[in-house]
Motif scaffolding. Structure first.
Motif, PDB file in Angstrom:
ATOM      1  N   VAL A  66      14.459  18.975 -54.901  1.00  0.00           N
ATOM      2  CA  VAL A  66      14.382  17.512 -54.880  1.00  0.00           C
ATOM      3  C   VAL A  66      13.071  17.063 -54.254  1.00  0.00           C
ATOM      4  O   VAL A  66      12.381  16.193 -54.793  1.00  0.00           O
ATOM      5  CB  VAL A  66      15.591  16.904 -54.142  1.00  0.00           C
ATOM      6  CG1 VAL A  66      15.419  15.400 -53.962  1.00  0.00           C
ATOM      7  CG2 VAL A  66      16.882  17.217 -54.889  1.00  0.00           C
ATOM      8  N   ARG A  91      10.185  17.503 -56.528  1.00  0.00           N
ATOM      9  CA  ARG A  91      10.140  16.453 -57.551  1.00  0.00           C
ATOM     10  C   ARG A  91       9.559  15.159 -56.983  1.00  0.00           C
ATOM     11  O   ARG A  91       8.810  14.464 -57.671  1.00  0.00           O
ATOM     12  CB  ARG A  91      11.533  16.199 -58.124  1.00  0.00           C
ATOM     13  CG  ARG A  91      11.993  17.293 -59.049  1.00  0.00           C
ATOM     14  CD  ARG A  91      13.300  16.915 -59.687  1.00  0.00           C
ATOM     15  NE  ARG A  91      13.745  17.955 -60.598  1.00  0.00           N
ATOM     16  CZ  ARG A  91      14.709  17.785 -61.490  1.00  0.00           C
ATOM     17  NH1 ARG A  91      15.336  16.629 -61.589  1.00  0.00           N
ATOM     18  NH2 ARG A  91      15.063  18.769 -62.282  1.00  0.00           N
ATOM     19  N   VAL A  92       9.915  14.824 -55.770  1.00  0.00           N
ATOM     20  CA  VAL A  92       9.360  13.619 -55.149  1.00  0.00           C
ATOM     21  C   VAL A  92       7.829  13.708 -55.121  1.00  0.00           C
ATOM     22  O   VAL A  92       7.143  12.713 -55.332  1.00  0.00           O
ATOM     23  CB  VAL A  92       9.935  13.412 -53.722  1.00  0.00           C
ATOM     24  CG1 VAL A  92       9.176  12.324 -52.974  1.00  0.00           C
ATOM     25  CG2 VAL A  92      11.425  13.084 -53.789  1.00  0.00           C
ATOM     26  N   TYR A 120       8.027  12.500 -61.610  1.00  0.00           N
ATOM     27  CA  TYR A 120       9.324  12.058 -61.092  1.00  0.00           C
ATOM     28  C   TYR A 120       9.177  10.860 -60.156  1.00  0.00           C
ATOM     29  O   TYR A 120       8.096  10.571 -59.675  1.00  0.00           O
ATOM     30  CB  TYR A 120      10.004  13.221 -60.361  1.00  0.00           C
ATOM     31  CG  TYR A 120      10.308  14.358 -61.298  1.00  0.00           C
ATOM     32  CD1 TYR A 120      11.439  14.333 -62.105  1.00  0.00           C
ATOM     33  CD2 TYR A 120       9.443  15.432 -61.416  1.00  0.00           C
ATOM     34  CE1 TYR A 120      11.701  15.360 -63.001  1.00  0.00           C
ATOM     35  CE2 TYR A 120       9.700  16.464 -62.301  1.00  0.00           C
ATOM     36  CZ  TYR A 120      10.830  16.424 -63.087  1.00  0.00           C
ATOM     37  OH  TYR A 120      11.085  17.427 -63.980  1.00  0.00           O
ATOM     38  N   VAL A 171      15.041  10.187 -57.264  1.00  0.00           N
ATOM     39  CA  VAL A 171      15.023  11.480 -57.962  1.00  0.00           C
ATOM     40  C   VAL A 171      16.447  11.929 -58.255  1.00  0.00           C
ATOM     41  O   VAL A 171      16.771  12.330 -59.370  1.00  0.00           O
ATOM     42  CB  VAL A 171      14.278  12.555 -57.133  1.00  0.00           C
ATOM     43  CG1 VAL A 171      14.588  13.961 -57.644  1.00  0.00           C
ATOM     44  CG2 VAL A 171      12.775  12.316 -57.170  1.00  0.00           C
ATOM     45  N   GLN A 208      18.254   9.685 -60.829  1.00  0.00           N
ATOM     46  CA  GLN A 208      17.548   9.514 -62.090  1.00  0.00           C
ATOM     47  C   GLN A 208      18.479   9.944 -63.227  1.00  0.00           C
ATOM     48  O   GLN A 208      19.194  10.936 -63.115  1.00  0.00           O
ATOM     49  CB  GLN A 208      16.272  10.352 -62.098  1.00  0.00           C
ATOM     50  CG  GLN A 208      15.394  10.126 -63.294  1.00  0.00           C
ATOM     51  CD  GLN A 208      14.121  10.967 -63.243  1.00  0.00           C
ATOM     52  OE1 GLN A 208      14.016  11.914 -62.471  1.00  0.00           O
ATOM     53  NE2 GLN A 208      13.166  10.614 -64.071  1.00  0.00           N
ATOM     54  N   GLN A 210      19.821  13.828 -64.598  1.00  0.00           N
ATOM     55  CA  GLN A 210      19.213  14.920 -63.839  1.00  0.00           C
ATOM     56  C   GLN A 210      20.262  15.809 -63.185  1.00  0.00           C
ATOM     57  O   GLN A 210      20.118  17.017 -63.158  1.00  0.00           O
ATOM     58  CB  GLN A 210      18.249  14.370 -62.784  1.00  0.00           C
ATOM     59  CG  GLN A 210      17.067  13.644 -63.388  1.00  0.00           C
ATOM     60  CD  GLN A 210      16.256  14.535 -64.308  1.00  0.00           C
ATOM     61  OE1 GLN A 210      15.809  15.604 -63.925  1.00  0.00           O
ATOM     62  NE2 GLN A 210      16.063  14.092 -65.540  1.00  0.00           N
ATOM     63  N   THR A 254      11.042  23.074 -59.414  1.00  0.00           N
ATOM     64  CA  THR A 254      11.387  21.686 -59.699  1.00  0.00           C
ATOM     65  C   THR A 254      12.699  21.577 -60.478  1.00  0.00           C
ATOM     66  O   THR A 254      13.165  20.472 -60.740  1.00  0.00           O
ATOM     67  CB  THR A 254      10.279  20.996 -60.514  1.00  0.00           C
ATOM     68  OG1 THR A 254      10.004  21.788 -61.676  1.00  0.00           O
ATOM     69  CG2 THR A 254       9.017  20.809 -59.697  1.00  0.00           C
TER      70      THR A 254
END
Length: 143
Positions: A57, A60-61, A66, A73, A76, A79, A115
């Protein structure tokens, strides 16, 4: 003149205090959301597997593709499968502590760049680089 300087200093202090409050609110939301994803995705995994899910997570941030907050995230669209059935938070103190450790950088996964992840029993058709297998999850990195 002194009154004007005091007003400017007070205004800056107020803005700074409000920014601190906003940061604290965002941190609190991030802990709650991150604890929940770790609980829902990895509650039966070893400790390092739980950390790895949280780190995905956070990766991804940091990734340009993302959203820029933990909660965005996680929530979303499409996901995480549990999100569509989400009713209320279920995490416990154990998962909250894991979230706080990841957010504070208190972990040994600093070079973990995954990711994406999935359970071993599914086989998505992702064209991603496999980076690790931890517990019952396989982790991938975008190239």
């Amino acid at each position: 003149m002194r009154l004007w300087i005091a007003a400017v200093i007070f205004g800056v202090t107020t803005l700074s205090a409000q920014a601190q409050v906003d940061d604290l609110v965002e941190y609190s939301k991030s802990v709650k959301c991150l604890a929940e994803v770790v609980y829902r995705e990895s509650r039966g995994e070893p400790y390092v597997g739980k950390l790895a899910v949280a780190k995905v997570v956070m990766n991804r941030v940091q990734h340009p593709k993302y959203p820029k907050t933990v909660c965005k995230v996680i929530f979303q669209d499409k996901q995480f499968s549990w999100v569509s059935k989400f009713k209320h938070f279920k995490h416990t103190e154990e998962f909250r502590q894991i979230a706080e450790n990841i957010l504070a950088g208190n972990h040994n996964l600093h070079n973990f760049k995954a990711t994406h992840f999935h359970a071993r029993y599914v086989a998505p058709r992702w064209r991603l680089k496999r980076t690790a297998i931890i517990g019952n999850h396989i982790f991938y990195q975008e190239t």
